[in-house]
Enzyme design. Sequence first.
Site, PDB file in Angstrom:
ATOM      1  NE  ARG A  50      -3.074   2.457   2.901  1.00 42.35           N
ATOM      2  CZ  ARG A  50      -4.003   2.736   3.780  1.00 42.35           C
ATOM      3  NH1 ARG A  50      -4.530   1.774   4.519  1.00 42.35           N
ATOM      4  NH2 ARG A  50      -4.395   3.972   3.959  1.00 42.35           N
ATOM      5  CG  ASP A  52       1.339   6.240   2.807  1.00 41.16           C
ATOM      6  OD1 ASP A  52       0.202   5.763   3.046  1.00 41.16           O
ATOM      7  OD2 ASP A  52       2.329   6.058   3.538  1.00 41.16           O
ATOM      8  NE  ARG A 217       6.829   9.714   3.255  1.00 43.20           N
ATOM      9  CZ  ARG A 217       5.567  10.131   3.217  1.00 43.20           C
ATOM     10  NH1 ARG A 217       4.580   9.293   2.907  1.00 43.20           N
ATOM     11  NH2 ARG A 217       5.282  11.380   3.513  1.00 43.20           N
TER      12      ARG A 217
END
Lengths: 266, 266
Positions: A50, A52, A217
């Site tokens: 998934r 973002d 991140r």
Amino acid sequence: LRTIRLTIAYDGTALVGWQRQARGVSVQKLLEEALARIDGGAVCVVGAGRTDAGVHASAQVASATVATSRDTQTLRRALNAMLPAAVRVVTVDDAAEGFHARHHARTKTYRYRILNAPSVPPFVRQYVWHVPRALDATLMNRAARELEGEHDFAAFQSTGSGVRRSTRILSESRVNVMQLGADRAADLALIPRVAMPDARLLVYVATGTGFLRHMVRTIVGTLVEIGSGRQPPDLIAHLLEQRDRAAAGPTAPAGGLCLEAVDYDG
Amino acid sequence: LRTIRLTIAYDGTALVGWQRQARGVSVQKLLEEALARIDGGAVCVVGAGRTDAGVHASAQVASATVATSRDTQTLRRALNAMLPAAVRVVTVDDAAEGFHARHHARTKTYRYRILNAPSVPPFVRQYVWHVPRALDATLMNRAARELEGEHDFAAFQSTGSGVRRSTRILSESRVNVMQLGADRAADLALIPRVAMPDARLLVYVATGTGFLRHMVRTIVGTLVEIGSGRQPPDLIAHLLEQRDRAAAGPTAPAGGLCLEAVDYDG
């Protein structure tokens, strides 16, 4: 019925991410709508990872169960004819019955691009994080390597995501560096080449069985804090031990991140 | 007063081109507004080449006369802080009094990128022309070379542009080819790397003292007609001789074109 496996590349800049959202354009929604038109009825598309909003993929993998008997090349072309140019189906293959892109994924590889330079060429601005200040890449790579293996990555997940089990295994976690001043042959470049004196590309590569929300991140944000001397190199050990999200670096911008590979058994 | 010389890179996708227009955002307008804020009054910026809407530049050159005494590095940083990320000032230098980016330009080099592949990766879609049909690159290069030297390029200018004298000199006109299937190291790529089987990059390079409006794009449109077998190879000779715009190929899309160098004496 027939199970297909798709490899998809997308520029996430204007997308809300892989997954369907109440608002905005997601890759899942685009693919499901395109496949529904071909298949003559609702189709559910499952993605391996998934991603973002704003995050890219060069080889996301997805699975779907369809009824159409069209061959895979025709399917690929039909899908691409309906999708915007920011989303391309690279391959369509028939898969074993029951193939599930997420459950059966063994590892995923993400790359995060940091452009360590005075400024960023317009042609790559959506695919890199611009960090103009001096970075010690050797220190960053050493810190990155400390994350390899099995660890509790609680400190590296987005606050409030509340996953119970935050232990993950990274088989690869490192920072590669390339000096960009060197001349690349302009005729062989897919994008316009801009002179980049004093520029370095730092690529953080992470391969693992699973990733927490914002994990890559947050790792990158932390590595940049270490590389710029704002945080000591032993911050990584502290974070792994204390599971202290507040002590980790900021979440690096979405545009530098790309899901680049999903591996399956066999 | 002081004459400065700027090198500018821009992604033309969302711009109306170099030159100020009644509507839309042009590079000239952005630069003049930013310089005016620094200089405390109106500034006129002259560009070496007038790029059309959607055309890119990796090294456009511009000149301007300013009063500010700020050093060139500070000027560059101040300009980039005001400009959108699609437009970057790569260098600012002091120039001899009277330096004029257009009048003093000796040659300009344009590159036009054709992606000859089943589909186009999202990350390069704004910088290439996608031509999926088979192209004979050897034939295209041979045709391109016929344009080298001094010729009347009337057949290759946009209809109705009505320039009186259409003789121009091309010191270089050729087509280079690169097979893209070969593995480039992913860690060394500034943009995400997508697997591209059966893909070739064809780059048309033109260097000349001057170019007519749409000249490079019309040449490329014509070369693709020849390369795909829709037109015979001797079309070039016919066009140069008959000056017949209607017989030339269509104007290739703006996104594949990039102004890549401007050369000056000394």
